[in-house]
Write an enzyme that holds these catalytic residues in place. Structure first.
Site, PDB file in Angstrom:
ATOM      1  N   LYS A 112       3.513  14.562  -1.992  1.00 51.83           N
ATOM      2  CA  LYS A 112       2.456  14.848  -2.828  1.00 51.83           C
ATOM      3  C   LYS A 112       1.924  16.098  -3.011  1.00 51.83           C
ATOM      4  O   LYS A 112       1.393  16.495  -4.140  1.00 51.83           O
ATOM      5  CB  LYS A 112       1.251  14.101  -1.918  1.00 51.83           C
ATOM      6  N   ASN A 144      -8.560   5.185   2.149  1.00 52.12           N
ATOM      7  CA  ASN A 144      -7.906   4.138   2.675  1.00 52.12           C
ATOM      8  C   ASN A 144      -8.482   2.795   1.837  1.00 52.12           C
ATOM      9  O   ASN A 144      -9.503   2.510   2.048  1.00 52.12           O
ATOM     10  CB  ASN A 144      -8.436   3.776   4.136  1.00 52.12           C
ATOM     11  N   PHE A 147       0.611   6.719 -11.305  1.00 55.11           N
ATOM     12  CA  PHE A 147       0.287   6.313 -10.003  1.00 55.11           C
ATOM     13  C   PHE A 147       1.958   5.884  -9.393  1.00 55.11           C
ATOM     14  O   PHE A 147       2.217   5.714  -7.986  1.00 55.11           O
ATOM     15  CB  PHE A 147      -0.247   4.699 -10.226  1.00 55.11           C
ATOM     16  N   ASP A 193       6.450   0.425 -15.387  1.00 55.25           N
ATOM     17  CA  ASP A 193       6.518   0.093 -13.923  1.00 55.25           C
ATOM     18  C   ASP A 193       7.980  -0.364 -13.879  1.00 55.25           C
ATOM     19  O   ASP A 193       8.707  -1.155 -14.729  1.00 55.25           O
ATOM     20  CB  ASP A 193       5.674  -1.025 -13.475  1.00 55.25           C
ATOM     21  N   ASN A 194       8.669  -0.107 -12.772  1.00 56.19           N
ATOM     22  CA  ASN A 194      10.033  -0.534 -12.401  1.00 56.19           C
ATOM     23  C   ASN A 194      10.218  -1.769 -11.659  1.00 56.19           C
ATOM     24  O   ASN A 194      11.240  -2.255 -11.297  1.00 56.19           O
ATOM     25  CB  ASN A 194      11.066   0.670 -12.218  1.00 56.19           C
ATOM     26  N   TYR A 221       6.324  11.761   2.913  1.00 55.77           N
ATOM     27  CA  TYR A 221       5.693  11.418   1.976  1.00 55.77           C
ATOM     28  C   TYR A 221       4.392  12.410   1.502  1.00 55.77           C
ATOM     29  O   TYR A 221       4.225  12.547   0.335  1.00 55.77           O
ATOM     30  CB  TYR A 221       4.885   9.936   2.219  1.00 55.77           C
ATOM     31  N   LYS A 242       5.186   4.434  -1.121  1.00 57.66           N
ATOM     32  CA  LYS A 242       3.888   4.925  -0.377  1.00 57.66           C
ATOM     33  C   LYS A 242       4.070   4.670   1.041  1.00 57.66           C
ATOM     34  O   LYS A 242       2.798   4.563   1.826  1.00 57.66           O
ATOM     35  CB  LYS A 242       2.721   4.344  -1.035  1.00 57.66           C
ATOM     36  N   ILE A 268      -3.105  -0.323  -6.954  1.00 57.15           N
ATOM     37  CA  ILE A 268      -4.367   0.545  -7.689  1.00 57.15           C
ATOM     38  C   ILE A 268      -4.034   0.462  -9.064  1.00 57.15           C
ATOM     39  O   ILE A 268      -5.070   0.451  -9.805  1.00 57.15           O
ATOM     40  CB  ILE A 268      -4.208   2.036  -6.779  1.00 57.15           C
ATOM     41  N   SER A 320      -3.023  12.028  -2.004  1.00 56.56           N
ATOM     42  CA  SER A 320      -3.452  11.126  -0.601  1.00 56.56           C
ATOM     43  C   SER A 320      -4.276  12.107   0.404  1.00 56.56           C
ATOM     44  O   SER A 320      -3.617  13.336   0.696  1.00 56.56           O
ATOM     45  CB  SER A 320      -2.119  10.522  -0.099  1.00 56.56           C
TER      46      SER A 320
HETATM   47  P1  NAD Z   1       1.856   0.068  -5.217  1.00 58.78           P
HETATM   48  O1  NAD Z   1       3.211   0.271  -4.636  1.00 58.78           O
HETATM   49  O2  NAD Z   1       1.182  -0.999  -4.984  1.00 58.78           O
HETATM   50  O3  NAD Z   1       2.277   0.595  -6.621  1.00 58.78           O
HETATM   51  C1  NAD Z   1       3.271   1.528  -7.122  1.00 58.78           C
HETATM   52  C2  NAD Z   1       3.886   1.028  -8.248  1.00 58.78           C
HETATM   53  O4  NAD Z   1       4.625   2.029  -8.770  1.00 58.78           O
HETATM   54  C3  NAD Z   1       4.548  -0.265  -8.023  1.00 58.78           C
HETATM   55  O5  NAD Z   1       4.126  -1.366  -9.017  1.00 58.78           O
HETATM   56  C4  NAD Z   1       6.024   0.001  -8.136  1.00 58.78           C
HETATM   57  O6  NAD Z   1       6.772  -1.014  -8.892  1.00 58.78           O
HETATM   58  C5  NAD Z   1       5.939   1.067  -9.134  1.00 58.78           C
HETATM   59  N1  NAD Z   1       6.812   1.994  -9.026  1.00 58.78           N
HETATM   60  C6  NAD Z   1       7.787   2.446  -7.776  1.00 58.78           C
HETATM   61  N2  NAD Z   1       8.489   3.179  -8.013  1.00 58.78           N
HETATM   62  C7  NAD Z   1       8.625   3.597  -9.565  1.00 58.78           C
HETATM   63  C8  NAD Z   1       9.407   4.134 -10.269  1.00 58.78           C
HETATM   64  N3  NAD Z   1      10.396   4.987  -9.953  1.00 58.78           N
HETATM   65  N4  NAD Z   1       9.406   4.105 -11.871  1.00 58.78           N
HETATM   66  C9  NAD Z   1       8.347   3.243 -12.113  1.00 58.78           C
HETATM   67  N5  NAD Z   1       7.558   2.446 -11.257  1.00 58.78           N
HETATM   68  C10 NAD Z   1       7.457   2.723  -9.846  1.00 58.78           C
HETATM   69  O7  NAD Z   1       1.190   1.242  -4.704  1.00 58.78           O
HETATM   70  P2  NAD Z   1      -0.308   1.617  -4.739  1.00 58.78           P
HETATM   71  O8  NAD Z   1      -1.148   1.387  -3.446  1.00 58.78           O
HETATM   72  O9  NAD Z   1      -1.072   0.980  -6.071  1.00 58.78           O
HETATM   73  O10 NAD Z   1      -0.300   3.157  -4.907  1.00 58.78           O
HETATM   74  C11 NAD Z   1      -0.333   3.925  -5.973  1.00 58.78           C
HETATM   75  C12 NAD Z   1      -0.273   5.323  -5.849  1.00 58.78           C
HETATM   76  O11 NAD Z   1      -1.223   5.811  -4.950  1.00 58.78           O
HETATM   77  C13 NAD Z   1       0.941   5.827  -5.289  1.00 58.78           C
HETATM   78  O12 NAD Z   1       1.362   6.885  -5.656  1.00 58.78           O
HETATM   79  C14 NAD Z   1       0.610   5.825  -3.734  1.00 58.78           C
HETATM   80  O13 NAD Z   1       1.347   6.862  -3.160  1.00 58.78           O
HETATM   81  C15 NAD Z   1      -0.879   6.448  -4.166  1.00 58.78           C
HETATM   82  N6  NAD Z   1      -1.751   6.108  -2.854  1.00 58.78           N
HETATM   83  C16 NAD Z   1      -1.907   5.058  -2.328  1.00 58.78           C
HETATM   84  C17 NAD Z   1      -2.691   4.921  -1.050  1.00 58.78           C
HETATM   85  C18 NAD Z   1      -2.971   3.227  -0.668  1.00 58.78           C
HETATM   86  O14 NAD Z   1      -3.422   3.264   0.765  1.00 58.78           O
HETATM   87  N7  NAD Z   1      -2.652   2.497  -1.489  1.00 58.78           N
HETATM   88  C19 NAD Z   1      -3.449   5.651  -0.388  1.00 58.78           C
HETATM   89  C20 NAD Z   1      -3.145   7.036  -1.017  1.00 58.78           C
HETATM   90  C21 NAD Z   1      -2.327   7.234  -2.127  1.00 58.78           C
HETATM   91  C1  WQD Z   2      -5.815   2.358   9.639  1.00 54.66           C
HETATM   92  C2  WQD Z   2      -6.292   2.401  11.059  1.00 54.66           C
HETATM   93  C3  WQD Z   2      -4.409   2.415  12.608  1.00 54.66           C
HETATM   94  C4  WQD Z   2      -2.676  -1.464  11.600  1.00 54.66           C
HETATM   95  C5  WQD Z   2      -1.825   4.959   5.677  1.00 54.66           C
HETATM   96  C6  WQD Z   2      -1.023   6.112   5.343  1.00 54.66           C
HETATM   97  C7  WQD Z   2      -2.025   6.994   4.493  1.00 54.66           C
HETATM   98  C8  WQD Z   2      -2.588   6.289   3.100  1.00 54.66           C
HETATM   99  C9  WQD Z   2      -3.101   4.845   3.691  1.00 54.66           C
HETATM  100  C10 WQD Z   2      -0.953   6.419   1.163  1.00 54.66           C
HETATM  101  C11 WQD Z   2      -5.437   3.416  11.999  1.00 54.66           C
HETATM  102  C12 WQD Z   2      -5.067   1.220  12.780  1.00 54.66           C
HETATM  103  C13 WQD Z   2      -3.456  -0.214  11.405  1.00 54.66           C
HETATM  104  C14 WQD Z   2      -2.412  -2.326  12.473  1.00 54.66           C
HETATM  105  C15 WQD Z   2      -4.117  -0.948  13.827  1.00 54.66           C
HETATM  106  N1  WQD Z   2      -1.574   5.526   2.302  1.00 54.66           N
HETATM  107  N2  WQD Z   2      -4.162  -0.236  12.775  1.00 54.66           N
HETATM  108  N3  WQD Z   2      -3.360  -2.232  13.669  1.00 54.66           N
HETATM  109  O1  WQD Z   2      -2.758   5.121   9.065  1.00 54.66           O
HETATM  110  O2  WQD Z   2      -5.024   5.680   8.070  1.00 54.66           O
HETATM  111  O3  WQD Z   2      -3.252   5.412   6.596  1.00 54.66           O
HETATM  112  O4  WQD Z   2      -2.285   4.267   4.729  1.00 54.66           O
HETATM  113  O5  WQD Z   2      -1.214   7.241   0.794  1.00 54.66           O
HETATM  114  O6  WQD Z   2      -1.135   7.889   3.940  1.00 54.66           O
HETATM  115  O7  WQD Z   2      -0.790   6.858   6.335  1.00 54.66           O
HETATM  116  O8  WQD Z   2      -4.044   3.485   7.292  1.00 54.66           O
HETATM  117  O9  WQD Z   2      -4.242   1.099   7.285  1.00 54.66           O
HETATM  118  O10 WQD Z   2      -2.212   1.808   8.408  1.00 54.66           O
HETATM  119  O11 WQD Z   2      -4.188   2.268   9.581  1.00 54.66           O
HETATM  120  O12 WQD Z   2      -4.821  -0.835  14.650  1.00 54.66           O
HETATM  121  O13 WQD Z   2      -2.008  -3.391  12.409  1.00 54.66           O
HETATM  122  O14 WQD Z   2      -5.967   0.803  11.598  1.00 54.66           O
HETATM  123  O15 WQD Z   2      -3.996   2.868  13.801  1.00 54.66           O
HETATM  124  O16 WQD Z   2      -6.537   3.621  12.773  1.00 54.66           O
HETATM  125  P1  WQD Z   2      -3.532   4.823   7.802  1.00 54.66           P
HETATM  126  P2  WQD Z   2      -3.663   2.103   8.054  1.00 54.66           P
END
Ligand code: NAD
Ligand code: WQD
Length: 336
Positions: A153, A179, A81, A32-33, A149, A85, A13, A125
């Protein structure tokens, strides 16, 4: 030009956000680390934007490192960010998650206070709502964390709440993502897919690339339209635009504000698979397997607060999300 500190700015993101910040004449400063990203991402950002943003490699838990970055760069606001996760990993390693996600955020906030930086946008999240009691899910929905997790948050959201109550100059926004899927429309930037990732889109992509022969669909007897789980999939670029909207509204807001970032539409696993097949002309064979432990049946956002207060809404549809995800993995890196 405003300088925006982007923690985790080389992640999925964060990196997409950096390209949009640059497009909006905002200056990202990335830390970023590289624990879940790599320096190639910086090159990709440069290829897309024509500019290589400032990057500092280091950990948000390292206060000396943060202090050096903040001393050397005038920061106007922060988008936070950085963090871990993977929900299942957080159940196995709760202390590691607490350390990075909670202690890391505390260390960051401590240094922001020291340098008098009082504007922050935080990645929260939708997982913190737990099993929905109201659908679509509004921000006022009760919090019911079902994994470490999610607890992390909630803790960070409540630090921000306290901070804003103690000092009315603080302006903080927590964005609760649903998502995110999709990739940069150029096809040159996207989520690094590995076999470690448990989310659905990387699994579909691995099947499309024939790296995996069949998609396991977790459960077919949920109380949903076709028995499979329902989620609110949102295009990464729409999610990013939500951050730009939140950033531009920070000044006129008071205290800590919370917004859902979702489309408001619930999509089943089978609908997602069908949309992917239609968008990409690829067959995605699938089989039903047992439910995944801890999975919710249905989750989708009520995004009306963000529309009303941030003037933001998601614009891109499911077909575009699938097209852009596939375009990204068809880039040279993943074809091999
Ligand atoms: P990501 O893992 O792709 O990106 C996170 C980045 O943070 C990575 O580049 C990682 O190297 C860096 N990082 C991790 N720990 C670190 C630290 N201690 N110091 C410095 N850098 C660090 O994840 P993302 O999908 O881009 O998610 C970004 C944020 O959004 C996260 O906080 C995640 O919890 C939140 N989020 C993501 C999702 C999703 O589905 N992707 C959904 C809800 C919330
Ligand atoms: C989506 C749907 C699965 C994989 C997770 C985290 C949430 C957030 C987003 C960070 C569900 C189904 C999945 C597969 C499947 N991240 N599925 N086969 O579970 O909504 O959320 O990611 O904050 O915190 O929990 O996302 O993409 O894993 O699943 O059928 O191989 O797909 O059961 O219905 P989810 P997901």
């Amino acid at each position: 030009m405003q300088n925006i500190l982007v923690t985790g700015g080389l992640g999925f993101i964060g990196s997409h956000t950096v390209t949009t910040l640059l497009n909006n004449n905002l200056q990202p400063i990335i830390i970023d680390n590289l624990s879940n990203s790599n320096l190639d991402v910086l090159k990709k950002i440069k290829n897309i934007s024509g500019v290589q943003p400032k990057f500092f490699e280091g950990d948000i838990r390292d206060e000396d490192f943060l202090s050096r970055v903040l001393f050397g760069n005038k920061i106007d606001a922060v988008i936070h960010f950085a963090g871990l996760k993977d929900v299942a990993d957080s159940v196995k390693n709760p202390n590691k998650y607490y350390d990075v996600n909670v202690n890391g955020s505390k260390a960051l906030i401590k240094q922001l206070i020291k340098f008098d930086i009082k504007k922050i946008i935080f990645s929260s999240s939708a997982t913190i709502y737990g099993e929905p009691k109201i659908l679509p899910i509004p921000e006022s929905h009760p919090i019911d964390t079902i994994n470490p997790y999610g607890e992390n948050k909630v803790m960070v959201e409540s630090f921000l709440e306290d901070l804003c109550k103690q000092d009315d100059q603080w302006k903080a926004t927590s964005l609760r993502y649903f998502n995110p899927i999709g990739a940069h429309p150029s096809g040159h930037l996207g989520e690094a897919i590995s076999t470690k990732i448990s989310n659905i889109m990387p699994h579909i992509l691995n099947v499309a690339l024939k790296k995996v022969s069949i998609l396991d669909v977790y459960g077919n007897d949920y109380d949903t339209k076709d028995g499979t789980g329902i989620r609110d999939y949102i295009h990464i670029m729409d999610l990013v635009d939500g951050h730009i909207a939140a950033l531009s509204c920070l000044d006129k807001q008071n205290g800590h504000n919370i917004f859902n970032l979702g489309t408001g539409k619930g999509i089943s696993v089978l609908e997602l698979v069908k949309a992917f097949e239609e968008a990409t002309n690829q067959q995605i064979p699938y089989q039903f397997v047992g439910k995944r432990k801890g999975d919710l049946s249905t989750s989708y956002a009520d995004p009306s607060k963000a529309l009303k207060e941030l003037r933001w809404k998601a614009k891109k549809g499911l077909i575009e999300m699938c097209e852009d995800s596939f375009k990204w993995v068809c880039s040279e890196k993943y074809k091999k």
